[in-house]
Design a protein around this motif. Structure first.
Motif, PDB file in Angstrom:
ATOM      1  N   SER A   6       0.843  -1.199   0.000  1.00  0.00           N
ATOM      2  CA  SER A   6       0.000   0.000   0.000  1.00  0.00           C
ATOM      3  C   SER A   6       0.874   1.244   0.000  1.00  0.00           C
ATOM      4  O   SER A   6       1.843   1.337   0.741  1.00  0.00           O
ATOM      5  N   LEU A   7       0.522   2.208  -0.835  1.00  0.00           N
ATOM      6  CA  LEU A   7       1.234   3.476  -0.807  1.00  0.00           C
ATOM      7  C   LEU A   7       1.062   4.144   0.547  1.00  0.00           C
ATOM      8  O   LEU A   7       1.979   4.743   1.088  1.00  0.00           O
ATOM      9  N   VAL A  37       1.193  -2.523   5.279  1.00  0.00           N
ATOM     10  CA  VAL A  37      -0.166  -3.012   5.082  1.00  0.00           C
ATOM     11  C   VAL A  37      -0.383  -3.356   3.617  1.00  0.00           C
ATOM     12  O   VAL A  37      -0.150  -2.533   2.740  1.00  0.00           O
ATOM     13  N   HIS A  38      -0.838  -4.563   3.352  1.00  0.00           N
ATOM     14  CA  HIS A  38      -1.129  -5.011   1.994  1.00  0.00           C
ATOM     15  C   HIS A  38      -2.579  -4.668   1.652  1.00  0.00           C
ATOM     16  O   HIS A  38      -3.497  -5.019   2.398  1.00  0.00           O
ATOM     17  N   LEU A  65      -9.302   3.516  -1.480  1.00  0.00           N
ATOM     18  CA  LEU A  65      -8.081   2.811  -1.097  1.00  0.00           C
ATOM     19  C   LEU A  65      -7.631   3.239   0.307  1.00  0.00           C
ATOM     20  O   LEU A  65      -7.196   2.416   1.115  1.00  0.00           O
ATOM     21  N   SER A  66      -7.755   4.541   0.578  1.00  0.00           N
ATOM     22  CA  SER A  66      -7.361   5.041   1.891  1.00  0.00           C
ATOM     23  C   SER A  66      -8.258   4.485   2.997  1.00  0.00           C
ATOM     24  O   SER A  66      -7.784   4.193   4.100  1.00  0.00           O
ATOM     25  N   TRP A  67      -9.535   4.340   2.705  1.00  0.00           N
ATOM     26  CA  TRP A  67     -10.461   3.754   3.682  1.00  0.00           C
ATOM     27  C   TRP A  67     -10.007   2.349   4.071  1.00  0.00           C
ATOM     28  O   TRP A  67      -9.968   1.992   5.241  1.00  0.00           O
ATOM     29  N   GLU A  68      -9.638   1.572   3.070  1.00  0.00           N
ATOM     30  CA  GLU A  68      -9.150   0.217   3.347  1.00  0.00           C
ATOM     31  C   GLU A  68      -7.890   0.267   4.205  1.00  0.00           C
ATOM     32  O   GLU A  68      -7.755  -0.483   5.185  1.00  0.00           O
ATOM     33  N   ALA A  69      -6.963   1.173   3.855  1.00  0.00           N
ATOM     34  CA  ALA A  69      -5.697   1.277   4.584  1.00  0.00           C
ATOM     35  C   ALA A  69      -5.917   1.689   6.038  1.00  0.00           C
ATOM     36  O   ALA A  69      -5.363   1.101   6.969  1.00  0.00           O
ATOM     37  N   LEU A  70      -6.745   2.719   6.231  1.00  0.00           N
ATOM     38  CA  LEU A  70      -6.958   3.244   7.578  1.00  0.00           C
ATOM     39  C   LEU A  70      -7.755   2.291   8.455  1.00  0.00           C
ATOM     40  O   LEU A  70      -7.587   2.279   9.677  1.00  0.00           O
TER      41      LEU A  70
END
Length: 400
Positions: A6-7, A37-38, A65-70
């Protein structure tokens, strides 16, 4: 693609590193995560996912994508270096301090002006540029998007930018000048600074270093070189133009082939050399033999290749806009450090002027250019970065 990093997760790791060199309060590191985080939603920020309305598509895709990361990992500090400003409000909702390093605004006032004037460029399709109705529709789209971009960008606690040009646009759009800091990118020129300033004059080389992308405007360089050759006194040595760059995909390969075909059309194919995907060692060798370096991208936010030319002793001939104009190709101790140009004729004139210069004049300019390039060293980046970020690291409740 489950295996991709993940970026956003990677930013947390990078922040761990930066914090370790910036912060005197080592206990703060206990609050930082070094997890990677993948993520599975990478496709939502890919340009290919949005053939039309690419900016808005990628921007809203980055929120997903940010929602998934956070949700997988909520850091204390959210550090973005990829330009996904639309994710900042979400990060603030999750309780993060938002820090960004912006290389290039997603939209700029220059882009809006070109669409209004119906100017055709790589980011404004010729079909749209020819149609007043379509241009007006695009102006509305850009205007709405710029307002949205300004709102989400204003959610940053600290916005670091890489040049005066980027800073001026970010301050106009995000309207948080008190939270905006200019931090020039690190240019590792130590290996180039030791190259000799003396260059072979019997066959002078002009180098162009850039990926074969549309915005780099290689055709202008080729046309200017052709004009310059026709204007040169026959008693002067005939120069060579060296294109050095990488190809990312088939489209870049096509652009490279078009450039080769254009050299034949202009009858300069014997004076032009092409180097694709060279190693850094070979690049340094080519820079070491170059009398000058040419750059033609309009609104280049900074221009690291221009700094590399100067460090290597190759006098820059750069586009008269943005980073090169405002930050890089400026006088050093009252001495000119290079040339700025905006048209084929101006580039050609700069090439001819440079080739006619005496060796003493050229060495003085090259020495001044090399001295100026040291202003953009890695050490300056570290110092400016630490100075900008220290308030947030020392006070987690810091906000502007």
């Amino acid at each position: 693609m489950h295996f991709m990093f993940s970026l956003f997760g990677l930013m947390v790791v990078l922040f761990h590193f930066f914090a370790s060199i910036c912060c005197n309060h080592f206990t703060l590191l206990l609050f930082l995560s070094n997890q990677v985080v993948h993520l599975c939603k990478r496709k939502w920020i890919e340009e290919s996912t949005y053939p039309r309305f690419t900016m808005i598509g990628q921007s809203f895709g980055s929120i997903y994508l940010s929602w998934e990361a956070l949700c997988k990992l909520t850091p204390l500090f959210y550090f973005d270096t990829s330009g996904y400003a639309f994710t900042y409000p979400l990060a603030r909702i999750f309780g993060c301090q938002v820090i960004c390093y912006t290389h290039y605004p997603t939209i700029s006032m220059n882009m809006l002006a070109r669409v209004s004037l119906q100017s055709s460029m790589y980011n404004n399709n010729a079909l749209i540029a020819r149609s007043r109705l379509l241009s007006q529709c695009k102006v509305i789209y850009y205007t709405v998007f710029s307002w949205m971009y300004g709102f989400v960008g204003s959610c940053a606690n600290l916005a670091m930018v890489n040049s005066s040009w980027t800073q001026s646009h970010i301050e106009k759009l995000w309207k948080i000048p008190e939270c905006t800091r200019r931090v020039y990118p690190p240019c590792d020129t130590s290996g180039l600074q030791v190259l000799p300033l003396e260059k072979p004059r019997e066959s002078p080389k002009i180098i162009s270093v850039a990926q074969f992308r549309p915005e780099k405007a290689h055709i202008i360089q080729l046309e200017a070189f052709s004009v310059a050759i026709r204007q040169l006194d026959s008693r002067l040595p005939r120069p060579k133009l060296q294109f050095v760059g990488g190809c990312r995909n088939k489209e870049d390969e096509k652009r490279l082939q078009h450039l080769k075909d254009k050299a034949v059309e202009l009858n300069v194919e014997m004076d032009v050399e092409f180097y694709k995907n060279v190693t850094y060692k070979d690049l340094v060798k080519l820079l070491g033999g170059a009398l000058a370096g040419i750059h033609s991208m309009i609104d280049e936010h900074f221009g690291i290749s221009v700094v590399e030319y100067m460090a290597a002793g190759a006098i820059p001939i750069a586009n008269n806009s943005a980073g090169p104009k405002m930050d890089i190709v400026l006088d050093e101790d009252g001495q000119q450090t290079g040339f700025l140009a905006g048209s084929v004729e101006e580039y050609a004139e700069a090439i001819v002027t440079l080739l006619k210069m005496s060796e003493t004049q050229r060495l003085e300019m090259a020495a001044a250019a090399r001295k100026r390039s040291s202003r953009f060293s890695e050490q300056r980046f570290y110092n400016d970065f630490k100075e900008a970020i220290r308030p947030i690291l020392s006070q987690s409740s810091y906000s502007c």
